[in-house]
Enzyme design. Structure first.
Site, PDB file in Angstrom:
ATOM      1  N   LYS A  33       9.625   8.973  -7.960  1.00 10.19           N
ATOM      2  CA  LYS A  33      10.173   7.930  -8.200  1.00 10.19           C
ATOM      3  C   LYS A  33       8.834   7.191  -9.207  1.00 10.19           C
ATOM      4  CE  LYS A  33       7.686   5.977  -4.452  1.00 10.19           C
ATOM      5  NZ  LYS A  33       7.521   5.934  -2.724  1.00 10.19           N
ATOM      6  N   TYR A  47     -14.747 -12.180 -24.472  1.00  3.97           N
ATOM      7  CA  TYR A  47     -14.242 -13.605 -24.102  1.00  3.97           C
ATOM      8  C   TYR A  47     -15.058 -14.340 -22.951  1.00  3.97           C
ATOM      9  CZ  TYR A  47      -9.936 -12.420 -26.717  1.00  3.97           C
ATOM     10  OH  TYR A  47      -9.039 -12.149 -27.614  1.00  3.97           O
TER      11      TYR A  47
HETATM   12  C1  LIG Z   1       7.064   7.178  -2.265  1.00  2.00           C
HETATM   13  C2  LIG Z   1       7.731   7.609  -0.695  1.00  2.00           C
HETATM   14  C3  LIG Z   1       7.167   9.006  -0.306  1.00  2.00           C
HETATM   15  C4  LIG Z   1       5.831   9.460  -0.775  1.00  2.00           C
HETATM   16  O1  LIG Z   1       4.844   8.825  -0.452  1.00  2.00           O
HETATM   17  P1  LIG Z   1       3.155   9.624  -0.730  1.00  2.00           P
HETATM   18  O2  LIG Z   1       2.274   8.672  -0.022  1.00  2.00           O
HETATM   19  O3  LIG Z   1       3.162   9.390  -2.418  1.00  2.00           O
HETATM   20  O4  LIG Z   1       3.301  10.936  -0.494  1.00  2.00           O
HETATM   21  C5  LIG Z   1       7.825   9.238   0.731  1.00  2.00           C
HETATM   22  N1  LIG Z   1       8.978   8.622   1.207  1.00  2.00           N
HETATM   23  C6  LIG Z   1       9.208   7.563   0.983  1.00  2.00           C
HETATM   24  C7  LIG Z   1      10.418   6.876   1.523  1.00  2.00           C
HETATM   25  C8  LIG Z   1       8.696   6.861  -0.257  1.00  2.00           C
HETATM   26  O5  LIG Z   1       9.008   5.726  -0.651  1.00  2.00           O
END
Ligand SMILES: *Cc1c(COP(=O)(O)O)cnc(C)c1O
Length: 406
Positions: free
Chosen positions: A50, A278
């Site tokens: 994702k 700044y």
């Molecule tokens: C993002 C996610 C993962 C992966 O998590 P990590 O800590 O990056 O391994 C697994 N399951 C779900 C539902 C997620 O949203």
């Protein structure tokens, strides 16, 4: 007045990007193999890609992992799933984020696997499904404590009780998600594991045997072997980081996949007592040499880095000074021998004997490596090592690309 010269758009590629984010696909494959050894078959692996693979580029990451023997990919949104399908990823794509009724058409047409957390969506999907010999695979999520998505356990039971043998959906998986699996104290995680296992037992008693049971994210994979079950969902680990400080993580050899560099764009020499940046946040205390870098907060380097972070030039640390600007920042190079304009600056990764990791940034910024990787990789023009044949650095679906769906 002479007219402005027109040029083919390819000319624009001649301009170097101020930041070069390189993605080492060998390291990605190696991390995958490490996970594969840590969690042997028959447990399956759903690679989580994702947020454009945590800023690494979902399509090239998927193209690299698909041939290595994964079950499929986990994405947050239907659009991310469509982007993968458009780039000929054929394995299961599990959409883990919240769904709206208007997403269901694409889910069906492009054979994405929805994670269902709401009865209305479940019902609407059934209503939309065409008659078919093979039921449509879905995964049902139950909430065991995160209180984000997922059915409450009672709701899930009433859904299962109402299932008919002729249902057009096939409950291929049950899942839940950890709230606190990276914590040294595993009280909450153990409770979630117990609840999930109890739920699965009860579902079996109702005659529902989902073949794929999954709950482990990277922290679950590393710290909670009883959570591995039929499938694991690594995200962060694929990209080379463990969800806890290295010192307290078990011995698994992960390599950072993302590296980011820029260059010295301008040099200044200042007297003692002069201000930099700044709001006069930094004042020199000695005769100083300052390098200006052509990157700033728009490139994923937040203003909070000022005064805490550093970059690497000639293998030495150059502290970030003065407030970070929108697209520039200043670093103190007084102690670095003879830096030159155009010279490489490492923002993330190794240079000679030193290294800057996403964990370093997480410490400086009081955040987690996840946010650092998304912030730096997410907006950059990425290059891939080894080079991709059909390179597709930008994986977002443009409006014209969305037309392929029509
Ligand atoms: C993002 C996610 C993962 C992966 O998590 P990590 O800590 O990056 O391994 C697994 N399951 C779900 C539902 C997620 O949203």
């Amino acid at each position: 007045m002479t007219p402005i010269r027109s040029f083919p758009s390819s000319d624009l590629r001649l301009f170097p990007s101020p930041i070069t984010v390189s993605i080492n696909l060998h390291a990605l494959s190696s991390n995958f193999q490490q996970i594969r050894q840590w969690v042997p078959p028959p447990t399956k692996i759903l690679a989580i890609i994702k947020a454009d693979a945590y800023g690494h580029g979902a399509v090239p990451v998927a193209q690299t992992l698909e041939p290595l023997g994964i079950f499929g990919f986990g994405v947050a949104s239907v659009l991310e799933g469509l982007t993968l399908r458009k780039h000929h990823i054929h394995c299961p794509i599990v959409v883990m984020g919240p769904l709206l009724p208007e997403h269901l058409r694409d889910i069906i047409d492009y054979q994405l696997t929805p994670v269902i957390s709401r009865f209305e969506i479940f019902q609407q999907l059934i209503d939309l499904l065409p008659p078919s010999d093979s039921p449509f695979p879905i995964h049902l999520k139950v909430d065991t404590g995160l209180h984000r998505l997922g059915f409450e356990i009672d709701q899930a039971f009433s859904l299962l009780t109402g299932l008919t043998p002729a249902s057009p959906v096939d409950i291929q998986g049950f899942l839940t998600h950890f709230a606190d699996a990276d914590n040294q104290d595993s009280t909450l995680t153990n409770r979630q594991i117990q609840q999930f296992l109890a739920f699965i037992d009860q579902a079996k008693r109702l005659g529902v045997h989902a073949p794929l049971l999954h709950m482990a994210n990277s922290a679950g994979i590393l710290f909670h072997p009883t959570s591995h079950l039929g499938m694991v969902r690594p995200g962060l680990m694929l990209y080379g980081y463990a969800p806890r400080e290295k010192s307290s993580s078990p011995s698994i050899h992960l390599q950072a996949v993302m590296q980011a560099t820029t260059y010295v764009a301008h040099l200044r020499s200042l007297q003692p007592g002069e201000i930099v940046g700044y709001n006069a946040l930094f004042r020199t205390r000695r005769p100083s040499h300052i390098a200006v870098l052509p990157i700033g907060y728009t490139h994923g380097f937040p203003r909070h880095l000022t005064g805490v972070g550093h970059v690497l030039i000639r293998g030495e640390q150059a502290p970030i000074i003065g407030k970070i600007c929108m697209d520039m920042m200043m670093v103190d190079v007084t102690d670095i021998h003879n830096p030159r304009i155009g010279e490489e600056v490492v923002l993330l990764g190794k240079q000679e004997t030193r290294e800057i990791t996403a964990e370093d940034y997480a410490g400086w910024l009081n955040t987690i490596p996840y946010e650092v990787l998304c912030g730096i990789g997410g907006k950059a023009n990425r290059i891939y090592i080894p080079q991709l044949l059909a390179s597709s650095p930008s994986t977002a679906l443009t409006n014209s690309e969305k037309d392929v769906r029509g």
